[in-house]
Write an enzyme that holds these catalytic residues in place. Structure first.
Site, short mmCIF file in Angstrom:
data_model
loop_
_atom_site.label_atom_id
_atom_site.label_comp_id
_atom_site.label_asym_id
_atom_site.label_seq_id
_atom_site.Cartn_x
_atom_site.Cartn_y
_atom_site.Cartn_z
CB SER A 1 -20.55 16.42 35.57
OG SER A 1 -20.97 16.16 34.25
CE1 TYR A 2 -19.15 8.45 32.12
CE2 TYR A 2 -16.77 8.76 32.16
CZ TYR A 2 -17.87 7.94 32.01
OH TYR A 2 -17.69 6.60 31.76
N GLY A 3 -16.43 12.43 35.15
CA GLY A 3 -15.33 11.94 35.96
C GLY A 3 -15.60 12.06 37.44
#
Length: 251
Positions: free
Chosen positions: A170-172
């Protein structure tokens, strides 16, 4: 292709004098370093973060250095609501009457893993902190920023936001979405004189967050957050006037 901060950029004394700057993630890492530097160059800094003790420590450092008295606004972006964000914007307007800069330094992840392995709760929380909260905070503060003669919004991003990689979860995805947000929103706001919105990749830094995501990396050998601060000062100050919708990187 991303643009770069001018090589060897050195902020002038009083660069941010008289300005009010809101910084998320101000209790540690790049947020802390940016808050200390912005205050050193004359800004009144609003310190937003989830850990009061850390924010108080930054507050004390700014006061000890003789900077303008900062303000603390505790907020856990992982659980914040639109009502919370609206109240924050109202508070800034009531207490300061202006906002000249907004820097999104807050970031969140519990570790990198495959898309199919990330827990649903971690996925939602990652998108909330790294994307949705940054968007909603900008949206609610936008009227104040549009009133300023020279205002800047900076989304701190990551190389993975410009060149997606596996195992960033989810960060990317959130960082990739932020790059699209900057491109689209800057076009929408292009007609607003003196208001600019850009993304900034500070590069690899020696932070606790970095150590959490890159467990095999020798994080202690990386430069500290201070190495990336000049770029943020450039984007916050008048030297970057006219730069809008750009994906910038540490020089």
């Amino acid at each position: 292709m991303s643009a770069a901060i001018p090589a060897g950029y050195t902020p002038a004394a009083g660069l941010l004098q008289g300005r009010v700057v809101l910084i998320t993630g101000a209790g540690a890492g790049l947020g802390r370093a940016t808050a200390l530097a912005a205050a050193r160059f004359g800004a009144t800094v609003i310190l937003l973060g989830r850990t009061v003790k850390k924010l108080e420590a930054v507050f004390d450092e700014i006061e000890a250095a003789g900077g303008p008295q900062p303000a603390i606004y505790p907020m856990n972006l992982a659980g914040t609501t639109w009502a919370d964000i609206f109240e924050l914007a109202e508070t800034v307007e009531r207490e300061f009457g202006r906002l000249d800069g907004l820097v999104h330094c807050a970031a969140h992840f519990k570790g990198f893993t495959a898309m199919t392995e990330e827990a649903p709760k971690d996925w939602l929380e990652g998108l909330q902190v790294n994307l949705t909260a940054a968007y909603s905070l900008t949206r609610q503060c936008l009227p104040l920023l549009q009133q300023a003669r020279d205002a800047s919004i900076v989304f701190v991003t990551d190389a993975v936001g410009r060149e997606p990689k596996a195992l960033r979860g989810s960060y990317g995805v959130a960082k990739y979405a932020l790059e699209g947000l900057v491109k689209g929103w800057s076009q929408e706001l292009g007609a607003t004189p003196g208001l600019r919105i850009n993304s900034y990749d500070p590069g690899a830094m020696r932070t606790e967050l970095r150590a959490r995501g890159f467990v095999a990396e020798e994080v202690q050998k990386l430069p500290g957050p201070d190495a990336a601060v000049a770029g943020l000062l450039y984007l916050l100050g008048p030297d970057s006037a006219g730069i809008n919708g750009q994906a910038l990187s540490r020089s």
